[in-house]
Design a protein around this motif. Structure first.
Motif, PDB file in Angstrom:
ATOM      1  N   TRP A  50       0.926  -1.066  -0.179  1.00  0.00           N
ATOM      2  CA  TRP A  50      -0.051   0.017   0.200  1.00  0.00           C
ATOM      3  C   TRP A  50       0.830   1.308  -0.007  1.00  0.00           C
ATOM      4  O   TRP A  50       1.991   1.338   0.421  1.00  0.00           O
ATOM      5  N   VAL A  62      -9.781   5.203  -0.618  1.00  0.00           N
ATOM      6  CA  VAL A  62      -9.136   4.107  -0.410  1.00  0.00           C
ATOM      7  C   VAL A  62      -9.491   2.852  -1.502  1.00  0.00           C
ATOM      8  O   VAL A  62     -10.294   2.630  -1.563  1.00  0.00           O
ATOM      9  N   THR A  64      -8.553  -0.251  -3.453  1.00  0.00           N
ATOM     10  CA  THR A  64      -8.092  -1.803  -3.078  1.00  0.00           C
ATOM     11  C   THR A  64      -7.560  -2.114  -4.585  1.00  0.00           C
ATOM     12  O   THR A  64      -6.642  -3.062  -4.483  1.00  0.00           O
ATOM     13  N   ILE A  69      -4.124   4.805  -1.123  1.00  0.00           N
ATOM     14  CA  ILE A  69      -4.911   6.025  -0.224  1.00  0.00           C
ATOM     15  C   ILE A  69      -4.421   7.232  -0.790  1.00  0.00           C
ATOM     16  O   ILE A  69      -3.502   7.721  -0.962  1.00  0.00           O
ATOM     17  N   ALA A 117      -7.395   3.308   8.898  1.00  0.00           N
ATOM     18  CA  ALA A 117      -7.469   2.344   8.031  1.00  0.00           C
ATOM     19  C   ALA A 117      -8.479   1.138   8.061  1.00  0.00           C
ATOM     20  O   ALA A 117      -8.955   0.567   7.145  1.00  0.00           O
ATOM     21  N   GLU A 120     -12.015   1.910   7.261  1.00  0.00           N
ATOM     22  CA  GLU A 120     -12.194   2.145   5.942  1.00  0.00           C
ATOM     23  C   GLU A 120     -12.100   0.762   5.080  1.00  0.00           C
ATOM     24  O   GLU A 120     -12.887   0.147   4.215  1.00  0.00           O
TER      25      GLU A 120
END
Length: 428
Positions: A50, A62, A64, A69, A117, A120
């Protein structure tokens, strides 16, 4: 990450390490069973490399699919709001907790980022990730329920996680710090001159109450209990209606002059630790306290909210950790009895015979259950002694108050019958 400030630089530089903490599958074994599915969900999303990048878009995202981010520069203001809020508090436990952390902003940024985090990432599989949050304003009750699940699950996961620089804290201190961070974080999303939506107001009040509940007892908080794991409803029915889209100072001033037609200052709906769902109506001794709490919430005056919630917790000990008063069945009965007696005391003070009769039945039933509960608490039967002494003092105080109201002769007889189960316990 180009053109960043020191705070955002810290977020970017340590993102991968902090996300790897949440990607650790062993976390699921460290959280209570009720949160294990959430821990696995967070872990699945946190796996991978990340990173953080700056964006000109509003808010944050955010993502994926590319493990990114994205924050805009306004996020620094939010971070500063959280850090300054924590350091500006005069709550003793927060002062002590902060003094145990290494110097600098890093530990607080790390705790904030990890909680943010976890929250989210859990939203992703709930269907409320930042790329999925489209028309959510049209179904806010569902969003509120999902938010509570992510709030409490994220807290449980972060308590188990190895967050850098928080190792010196006890679990209770870590919980208080994370809840305070969560509160200041919610405040940070509301601009200085913006009204607080009704949904945000309700969410803030719930977590202010949880902070007060954890702070009010010395023991290690058990967030697997129903009174934490299941969502609450907290309302100020004289001042704020569930139909109010926003809560403002003007609204509170207007309602203080012309309250809504309700008899309770605060109403709480929650699951007790025995699983029973309870609707609790509280009348405060200070007529202005409800307004002060509401105003302090919308103005982000953390310490003032906490101070004015104290009466609610003192008069209603079942709202706090009942296991601190003997544990299990006995602790629950003692807490229930003390809460009901607080209601009786208010009924007597207001000479409200109808209210007295409604509450007295709960008092009588709890008192009748006491001897059996004490006899079954074979490991710690004398732990009930301090609470029983408080109950006797309360009964005597109610009797004294009744002395000035001669028309309540029958009520006085009812009160005197309550001494029998307490005296029975002395013979056990």
């Amino acid at each position: 990450m180009a053109d960043v400030t020191p705070l955002l630089d810290d977020v970017a530089a340590n993102c991968a390490e902090r996300m790897s903490t949440l990607a650790d599958e062993s976390l699921a074994a460290l959280v209570p069973t009720i949160y294990q599915a959430a821990a696995y969900s967070i872990c699945r999303q946190a796996v991978g490399s990340w990173s953080v990048r700056a964006t000109k878009d509003q808010g944050f995202r955010v993502r994926t699919y590319d493990k990114t981010i994205a924050f805009n520069k306004s996020f620094e203001r939010q971070l500063r709001c959280v850090i300054d809020g924590l350091r500006g508090s005069s709550v003793p436990e927060l002062i002590t907790t902060l003094s145990k952390l290494p110097s600098g902003d890093g530990p607080l940024i790390g705790a904030f980022f990890t909680f943010f985090a976890a929250h989210e990432l859990l939203h992703v599989e709930q269907g409320l990730g930042s790329d999925q949050y489209k028309d959510a304003d049209f179904y806010m009750p569902a969003v509120m329920e999902a938010d509570y699940v992510t709030d409490i699950s994220g807290l449980a996961v972060c308590l188990a996680a190895d967050i850098p620089h928080l190792a010196s804290l006890s679990r209770r201190e870590k919980a208080l710090l994370l809840i305070a961070i969560h509160l200041f974080s919610m405040h940070s999303f509301v601009g200085a001159n913006e009204a607080v939506t009704g949904h945000t107001f309700n969410r803030l009040v719930i977590w202010y109450l949880h902070f007060a509940r954890v702070q009010s007892v010395d023991g290690d908080p058990d967030f697997s209990r129903p009174s934490f794991a299941r969502s609450w409803v907290v309302m100020f029915p004289k001042l704020v209606s569930d139909r109010d889209g926003e809560v403002t100072s003007f609204l509170l001033e207007e309602r203080s002059d012309a309250p809504l037609a309700a008899t309770s200052d605060i109403v709480l709906a929650y699951h007790r630790d025995n699983g029973l769902f309870r609707l609790h109506r509280a009348v405060l001794t200070d007529a202005g306290r409800s307004r002060r709490i509401c105003e302090a919430v919308i103005e982000a005056r953390f310490d003032d909210v906490r101070a004015d919630l104290e009466e609610l917790l003192i008069d209603n000990p079942s709202l706090t950790d009942s296991t601190s008063r003997g544990g299990g069945e006995l602790g629950q009965i003692l807490s229930d009895l003390q809460s009901a007696l607080g209601g009786l005391r208010q009924a007597v003070a207001g000479q409200d015979a109808d209210k007295f009769e409604n509450i007295f039945d709960d008092v009588r039933i709890s008192a009748a259950r006491l001897p059996g509960a004490v006899s079954r608490a074979v490991d710690h039967p004398d732990e009930a002694a301090p609470a029983l002494a408080e109950i006797r003092d309360c009964l005597e105080g109610i009797e004294d108050a009744l002395g000035a109201t001669t028309q309540w002769g029958a009520v006085r007889k009812q009160i005197r019958r309550l001494y029998l189960p307490i005296d029975t316990i002395a013979a056990l």
